[in-house]
Design a protein around this motif. Structure first.
Motif, mmCIF file in Angstrom:
data_model
loop_
_atom_site.group_PDB
_atom_site.id
_atom_site.type_symbol
_atom_site.label_atom_id
_atom_site.label_comp_id
_atom_site.label_asym_id
_atom_site.label_seq_id
_atom_site.Cartn_x
_atom_site.Cartn_y
_atom_site.Cartn_z
ATOM 1 N N LEU A 38 0.824 -1.203 0.000
ATOM 2 C CA LEU A 38 0.000 0.000 0.000
ATOM 3 C C LEU A 38 0.857 1.250 0.000
ATOM 4 O O LEU A 38 1.970 1.260 0.530
ATOM 5 C CB LEU A 38 -0.922 0.014 1.227
ATOM 6 C CG LEU A 38 -1.870 -1.176 1.395
ATOM 7 C CD1 LEU A 38 -2.664 -1.025 2.689
ATOM 8 C CD2 LEU A 38 -2.808 -1.310 0.207
ATOM 9 N N THR A 39 0.316 2.316 -0.575
ATOM 10 C CA THR A 39 0.962 3.622 -0.497
ATOM 11 C C THR A 39 0.675 4.228 0.874
ATOM 12 O O THR A 39 -0.052 3.655 1.696
ATOM 13 C CB THR A 39 0.431 4.568 -1.583
ATOM 14 O OG1 THR A 39 -0.939 4.882 -1.290
ATOM 15 C CG2 THR A 39 0.536 3.940 -2.960
ATOM 16 N N SER A 40 1.187 5.417 1.105
ATOM 17 C CA SER A 40 0.971 6.099 2.383
ATOM 18 C C SER A 40 -0.484 6.483 2.600
ATOM 19 O O SER A 40 -0.882 6.801 3.720
ATOM 20 C CB SER A 40 1.850 7.351 2.451
ATOM 21 O OG SER A 40 1.511 8.244 1.407
ATOM 22 N N THR A 41 -1.301 6.446 1.545
ATOM 23 C CA THR A 41 -2.720 6.779 1.675
ATOM 24 C C THR A 41 -3.607 5.551 1.489
ATOM 25 O O THR A 41 -4.769 5.652 1.130
ATOM 26 C CB THR A 41 -3.110 7.885 0.675
ATOM 27 O OG1 THR A 41 -2.688 7.502 -0.637
ATOM 28 C CG2 THR A 41 -2.452 9.203 1.050
ATOM 29 N N ASN A 42 -3.021 4.372 1.709
ATOM 30 C CA ASN A 42 -3.744 3.090 1.690
ATOM 31 C C ASN A 42 -4.267 2.675 0.322
ATOM 32 O O ASN A 42 -5.184 1.869 0.226
ATOM 33 C CB ASN A 42 -4.895 3.094 2.710
ATOM 34 C CG ASN A 42 -4.394 3.081 4.136
ATOM 35 O OD1 ASN A 42 -3.549 2.267 4.487
ATOM 36 N ND2 ASN A 42 -4.889 3.987 4.952
ATOM 37 N N LYS A 43 -3.704 3.234 -0.729
ATOM 38 C CA LYS A 43 -4.005 2.746 -2.071
ATOM 39 C C LYS A 43 -3.024 1.634 -2.408
ATOM 40 O O LYS A 43 -1.909 1.582 -1.872
ATOM 41 C CB LYS A 43 -3.865 3.874 -3.100
ATOM 42 C CG LYS A 43 -4.741 5.085 -2.850
ATOM 43 C CD LYS A 43 -4.415 6.169 -3.863
ATOM 44 C CE LYS A 43 -5.114 7.467 -3.538
ATOM 45 N NZ LYS A 43 -4.761 8.548 -4.480
ATOM 46 N N ILE A 44 -3.417 0.736 -3.313
ATOM 47 C CA ILE A 44 -2.509 -0.324 -3.748
ATOM 48 C C ILE A 44 -1.347 0.303 -4.513
ATOM 49 O O ILE A 44 -1.543 1.107 -5.415
ATOM 50 C CB ILE A 44 -3.256 -1.357 -4.607
ATOM 51 C CG1 ILE A 44 -4.306 -2.092 -3.756
ATOM 52 C CG2 ILE A 44 -2.290 -2.363 -5.216
ATOM 53 C CD1 ILE A 44 -5.262 -2.953 -4.549
ATOM 54 N N ASP A 45 -0.129 -0.064 -4.126
ATOM 55 C CA ASP A 45 1.070 0.536 -4.692
ATOM 56 C C ASP A 45 1.515 -0.252 -5.930
ATOM 57 O O ASP A 45 2.237 -1.246 -5.833
ATOM 58 C CB ASP A 45 2.191 0.574 -3.661
ATOM 59 C CG ASP A 45 3.334 1.489 -4.069
ATOM 60 O OD1 ASP A 45 3.511 1.693 -5.284
ATOM 61 O OD2 ASP A 45 4.036 2.003 -3.187
ATOM 62 N N ARG A 105 4.830 -3.643 -9.883
ATOM 63 C CA ARG A 105 5.538 -3.782 -11.165
ATOM 64 C C ARG A 105 6.959 -4.317 -10.948
ATOM 65 O O ARG A 105 7.439 -5.148 -11.720
ATOM 66 C CB ARG A 105 5.565 -2.436 -11.901
ATOM 67 C CG ARG A 105 4.287 -2.146 -12.683
ATOM 68 C CD ARG A 105 4.435 -0.930 -13.577
ATOM 69 N NE ARG A 105 4.393 0.302 -12.819
ATOM 70 C CZ ARG A 105 3.266 0.969 -12.541
ATOM 71 N NH1 ARG A 105 2.102 0.514 -12.964
ATOM 72 N NH2 ARG A 105 3.308 2.090 -11.859
ATOM 73 N N GLU A 106 7.601 -3.834 -9.885
ATOM 74 C CA GLU A 106 8.944 -4.334 -9.564
ATOM 75 C C GLU A 106 8.893 -5.823 -9.203
ATOM 76 O O GLU A 106 9.744 -6.613 -9.626
ATOM 77 C CB GLU A 106 9.535 -3.529 -8.408
ATOM 78 C CG GLU A 106 9.826 -2.071 -8.756
ATOM 79 C CD GLU A 106 10.164 -1.238 -7.530
ATOM 80 O OE1 GLU A 106 10.159 -1.790 -6.403
ATOM 81 O OE2 GLU A 106 10.419 -0.020 -7.694
ATOM 82 N N MET A 107 7.869 -6.207 -8.427
ATOM 83 C CA MET A 107 7.711 -7.620 -8.049
ATOM 84 C C MET A 107 7.441 -8.488 -9.274
ATOM 85 O O MET A 107 7.970 -9.595 -9.409
ATOM 86 C CB MET A 107 6.567 -7.762 -7.037
ATOM 87 C CG MET A 107 6.858 -7.157 -5.676
ATOM 88 S SD MET A 107 5.389 -7.047 -4.602
ATOM 89 C CE MET A 107 4.922 -8.779 -4.478
ATOM 90 N N ALA A 108 6.603 -7.971 -10.196
ATOM 91 C CA ALA A 108 6.249 -8.742 -11.386
ATOM 92 C C ALA A 108 7.465 -8.958 -12.286
ATOM 93 O O ALA A 108 7.647 -10.043 -12.850
ATOM 94 C CB ALA A 108 5.145 -8.023 -12.163
ATOM 95 N N GLU A 109 8.306 -7.939 -12.416
ATOM 96 C CA GLU A 109 9.504 -8.070 -13.249
ATOM 97 C C GLU A 109 10.438 -9.146 -12.682
ATOM 98 O O GLU A 109 11.063 -9.906 -13.421
ATOM 99 C CB GLU A 109 10.235 -6.725 -13.339
ATOM 100 C CG GLU A 109 9.522 -5.674 -14.184
ATOM 101 C CD GLU A 109 9.510 -6.016 -15.677
ATOM 102 O OE1 GLU A 109 10.329 -6.838 -16.115
ATOM 103 O OE2 GLU A 109 8.658 -5.457 -16.400
ATOM 104 N N LYS A 110 10.515 -9.204 -11.351
ATOM 105 C CA LYS A 110 11.381 -10.201 -10.710
ATOM 106 C C LYS A 110 10.816 -11.614 -10.844
ATOM 107 O O LYS A 110 11.555 -12.596 -10.753
ATOM 108 C CB LYS A 110 11.562 -9.867 -9.230
ATOM 109 C CG LYS A 110 12.399 -8.621 -8.988
ATOM 110 C CD LYS A 110 12.463 -8.295 -7.510
ATOM 111 C CE LYS A 110 13.253 -7.010 -7.266
ATOM 112 N NZ LYS A 110 13.277 -6.627 -5.834
ATOM 113 N N ASN A 111 9.500 -11.728 -11.040
ATOM 114 C CA ASN A 111 8.835 -13.036 -11.131
ATOM 115 C C ASN A 111 8.661 -13.520 -12.569
ATOM 116 O O ASN A 111 7.953 -14.495 -12.808
ATOM 117 C CB ASN A 111 7.468 -12.987 -10.440
ATOM 118 C CG ASN A 111 7.578 -13.208 -8.948
ATOM 119 O OD1 ASN A 111 7.617 -14.337 -8.481
ATOM 120 N ND2 ASN A 111 7.651 -12.117 -8.192
ATOM 121 N N LYS A 112 9.248 -12.807 -13.522
ATOM 122 C CA LYS A 112 9.090 -13.190 -14.932
ATOM 123 C C LYS A 112 9.749 -14.544 -15.207
ATOM 124 O O LYS A 112 10.782 -14.864 -14.649
ATOM 125 C CB LYS A 112 9.706 -12.110 -15.838
ATOM 126 C CG LYS A 112 8.835 -10.869 -15.949
ATOM 127 C CD LYS A 112 9.511 -9.751 -16.670
ATOM 128 C CE LYS A 112 9.736 -10.045 -18.140
ATOM 129 N NZ LYS A 112 10.265 -8.859 -18.864
#
Length: 537
Positions: free
Chosen positions: A518-525, A530-537
């Motif tokens: 989450l971001t600092s305002t509780n939105k999905i970050d 995207r960084e996690m997805a690139e690492k899981n390719k």
């Protein structure tokens, strides 16, 4: 001709005055700790104004606040601007270096700091400009013992008399804060008394419309941090609308449910993540009778259809709103226009959880991002807006301001279309749109579709680089119970048969996680995803 004409200024004292004249006994409640009537709260604010001036606060000086959603913070929403100063609502979920950076950029001269955040500021005492004064407080009203403390908040109120003299004009700067920084460095936005006043008037009027049907009998608990875009303006709306206001302090979801029941809460606003956390809390089944009276506005990010339907099953009236930090924030809400009123219940439900229609005094267009020409109904383009309460500029950032206001319209960076009923439907943030094979895959519509699977609790979709297609979608799933990738793929194939999505939208990969960042305002970050997805390719 008389020379005694009075020029009525739209300043925040007029909002206080409206509340105490019409609804003097309505309450402001802070947890189970303190209660005020509108009249006693107004008196307390006016004492604070006197105290701040005696402390040496001068017109135009910035006063930053580090606090949870408390009665102290509520005081500063009125007391700081009415002293002639500017309220800087500091994002306390920023890391310390970013907190200090915004304090320096805003040029804060004073800080109001809750006792538990004093150690944080003590760490930064060598970076903060010399001469800055720190006003501290504790809930039990004991003085905070710290070498950085220059004054006690409660003493500023209790040792002074209320004032009725406010040296403020409607076009004076009233508030400043910084965007969440999900697309780069946080940017400062600021608002005048007049902008806050006009925004509150329009939001209060919109709340009376169906399906909100809000009245002075409603009880607000706004679950938006007070550092985030004026808590969507509701601390000002409540004095105009005459509604009881409940402040939860630091968010504890089990306690929030208890407080809702105890205080008779009937209306809240929040991001989708907060609604998910409340509805999935272990104690939630004990509060179904509370949910049946509950009206909610969701904003900040898109409301997944699956979550909206779950809320409706529990008897909750759920609607959506839309806005940005730069827009004070509200631009549109999912109320019924006269066309929607004539539609069947299911269609009306789909419209009330869309991006909605503009609230009074807002102009919205959907345009081609390159040419600026209006798109036809049903065609996707960028949302551009005008209203009386939009920020004039990014503080001390003329380059970004020019990008924001090109062509005389505020550019939101959101992609959307307008349907045949006049309702706005956001399909993506420009930065989140997935371009695959030269065509856009709208991540919000894809998330909406996946959220309908009964075993999916939360979902977020991002794009990852692909040699063949440019980008392809990857879905992150928080599951309610065990579910396989094949189950989700088959479910989505079924939705393609129904015409809800296109087959080529189906994500190439489903990644199962316990929680979404989450971001600092509780939105999905999505930047982290995207960084996690690139690492899981």
């Amino acid at each position: 001709m008389s020379n005694e004409y009075y020029e009525y200024e739209l300043t925040l004292d007029k909002i206080l005055d409206t509340g105490i004249r019409t609804f003097p006994d309505k309450e402001i409640v802070y947890r189970d700790i303190r209660r005020y009537t509108f009249s006693s709260f107004s008196n307390s604010v006016k004492r604070l104004v006197t105290g701040l001036k005696k402390l040496g606060v001068k017109k135009g000086e910035r006063i930053g606040v580090l606090d949870w959603d408390t009665d102290v913070y509520f005081h500063t929403y009125y007391g700081v601007p009415l002293s002639g100063a500017v309220l800087h609502t500091i994002n306390l979920r920023y890391p310390l270096d970013l907190i200090v950076k915004t304090i320096l950029h805003a040029e804060d001269k004073y800080l109001v700091v809750r006792d538990e955040f004093v150690p944080l500021i003590e760490k930064a005492k060598n970076i903060i400009p010399p001469g800055m004064k720190v006003i501290t407080y504790s809930d039990n009203k004991e003085k905070v013992k710290s070498p950085i403390s220059n004054a006690d908040f409660w003493e500023l109120i209790e040792s002074n008399e209320p004032t009725e003299e406010f040296d403020v004009k409607e076009n004076d700067m009233s508030t400043i804060f910084y965007t969440s920084g999900t697309t780069g460095e946080p940017k400062g936005v600021w608002f005048t008394h007049r902008k806050l006043f006009m925004h509150a008037m329009s939001v209060a009027l919109t709340g009376t419309r169906s399906p909100f049907n809000l009245s002075p009998e409603d009880v607000y608990m706004i679950l938006v941090p007070m550092f985030h875009v004026h808590q969507w303006g509701f601390p000002f709306v409540t004095f105009l609308a005459g509604t009881k206001y409940v402040l939860p302090g630091r968010y504890d979801y089990g306690f929030i449910l208890k407080l809702m029941e105890k205080e008779g809460v009937t209306y809240s606003a929040m991001v989708p993540t907060i609604l998910h956390l409340l509805l999935t809390h272990p104690d939630a089944p004990k509060y179904t009778h509370v949910f049946k009276k509950w009206k909610i506005t969701i904003g900040g990010s898109a409301l997944p259809e699956g979550l909206a339907r779950k809320a409706r099953e529990l008897g909750i009236t759920v609607t959506t709103g839309y806005g940005l930090s730069e827009t004070c924030p509200v631009l549109s809400m999912g109320y019924y226009n006269n066309v929607a009123q004539k539609l069947d219940a299911e269609k009306k439900f789909s419209l009330q959880i869309s991006t909605g229609v503009p609230i009074p005094l807002v102009q919205i267009r959907v345009v081609d991002p390159d040419t600026g020409k209006d798109k036809k109904p049903g065609e996707i383009g960028e949302i551009v807006v005008r209203s009386p309460w939009l920020t004039k500029e990014y503080y001390k950032n003329p380059e970004k301001t020019a990008q924001l206001w090109r062509g005389g319209w505020l550019h939101t960076g959101d992609l959307a279309y307008i349907d045949e009923y006049g309702y706005l439907h956001i399909v993506d943030r420009d930065k989140d749109a997935i371009k695959s094979g030269g065509e856009f895959i709208p991540s919000l519509l894809l998330e909406d579709a996946i959220s309908l699977h009964p075993k999916v609790a939360q979902v977020a979709v991002v794009g990852v680089k692909d040699q063949k297609w440019g980008e392809r979608p990857v879905a992150f799933i928080v599951a309610k119970e065990k579910v396989t990738e094949d189950e989700l793929r088959q479910f989505m194939l079924g939705l393609t048969d129904q015409g809800r999505i296109q087959k080529w939208w189906i994500p190439d990969k489903f990644i199962f996680v316990d929680t979404l960042p989450l971001t600092s305002t509780n939105k999905i970050d999505k930047k982290v995803l995207r960084e996690m997805a690139e690492k899981n390719k």
